[in-house]
Design a protein around this motif. Structure first.
Motif, PDB file in Angstrom:
ATOM      1  N   TYR A 143      13.563   3.688  56.535  1.00 27.97           N
ATOM      2  CA  TYR A 143      13.889   2.336  56.078  1.00 27.97           C
ATOM      3  C   TYR A 143      15.353   2.034  56.351  1.00 27.97           C
ATOM      4  CZ  TYR A 143      14.557  -1.674  53.033  1.00 27.97           C
ATOM      5  OH  TYR A 143      14.897  -2.916  52.549  1.00 27.97           O
TER       6      TYR A 143
ATOM      7  N   ALA B 271       9.905   1.733  59.807  1.00 26.59           N
ATOM      8  CA  ALA B 271       9.609   1.586  58.382  1.00 26.59           C
ATOM      9  C   ALA B 271       8.778   0.348  58.099  1.00 26.59           C
ATOM     10  CB  ALA B 271      10.899   1.549  57.579  1.00 26.59           C
ATOM     11  N   SER B 272       9.116  -0.766  58.729  1.00 26.91           N
ATOM     12  CA  SER B 272       8.423  -2.018  58.419  1.00 26.91           C
ATOM     13  C   SER B 272       6.955  -1.971  58.809  1.00 26.91           C
ATOM     14  CB  SER B 272       9.117  -3.203  59.090  1.00 26.91           C
ATOM     15  OG  SER B 272       9.219  -3.003  60.479  1.00 26.91           O
TER      16      SER B 272
ATOM     17  N   HIS C 148       8.841  -4.816  53.796  1.00 29.38           N
ATOM     18  CA  HIS C 148       9.929  -4.983  52.828  1.00 29.38           C
ATOM     19  C   HIS C 148       9.410  -5.562  51.508  1.00 29.38           C
ATOM     20  CE1 HIS C 148      13.991  -5.344  51.425  1.00 29.38           C
ATOM     21  NE2 HIS C 148      13.896  -6.636  51.276  1.00 29.38           N
TER      22      HIS C 148
ATOM     23  N   VAL D 181      12.279  -6.743  56.768  1.00 31.02           N
ATOM     24  CA  VAL D 181      13.281  -5.737  56.459  1.00 31.02           C
ATOM     25  C   VAL D 181      14.641  -6.351  56.775  1.00 31.02           C
ATOM     26  CG1 VAL D 181      14.239  -3.505  57.180  1.00 31.02           C
ATOM     27  CG2 VAL D 181      11.777  -3.755  56.846  1.00 31.02           C
TER      28      VAL D 181
END
Length: 150
Positions: free
Chosen positions: A52, A63-64, A69, A139
């Motif tokens: 992230y 991460a996304s 998010h 994000v």
């Protein structure tokens, strides 16, 4: 020194993994911050946190795809966090920068601190009971100049 991202300035994936591990250890040792972890964490929590932060700071966008998010914010929403939790979290993060051996670069450390202060405010804005997080929040991207347009 010329650098294109905070991710690179910090030392890339290995550095952010070390930062996430150091920060997690410090949070577990804090008598207030360890409470959210009392129900346990995912075994890959540190890796996911590092991914992230890597994405936030200009690294690979992994991460996304795994946890949007909005989903991350929703995990923390409505918990009515204690008033000093943000200060404690920031203190752990700043100490973890040294624990992880990130470069002693004032510009890097200023950018990391500014991001974490913003991120804490963002998370705490959803802390009051009943708070709902809008779906589809991207994000955040943090550059040397701060938050980039969302």
């Amino acid at each position: 020194m010329s650098r294109t991202s905070i991710f690179e300035g910090a030392g890339g994936e290995p550095a952010l993994l070390a930062l996430a591990a150091a920060h997690h250890r410090r949070c577990l040792l804090d008598p207030v911050l360890n409470h959210p972890f009392s129900r346990g964490t995912r075994p890959d929590h540190v890796r996911r946190l590092a991914a992230y932060w890597a994405e936030v700071f200009g690294g690979p966008a992994r991460a996304s795809a795994e946890v949007p998010h909005s989903a991350m914010l929703a995990l923390h929403a409505g918990n009515g966090m204690e008033s000093d939790m943000g200060e404690r979290f920031l203190a752990c993060f700043l100490a973890a920068i040294d624990d992880a051996g990130l470069p002693d670069d004032p510009e890097l450390r200023r950018a990391l601190r500014a991001y974490m202060e913003w991120a804490i405010d963002d998370v705490l804005s959803y802390s009051p009971p009943g708070s709902e997080v809008p779906a589809g929040l991207p994000v955040p991207r943090w550059s040397w100049n701060g938050l980039e347009e969302r």
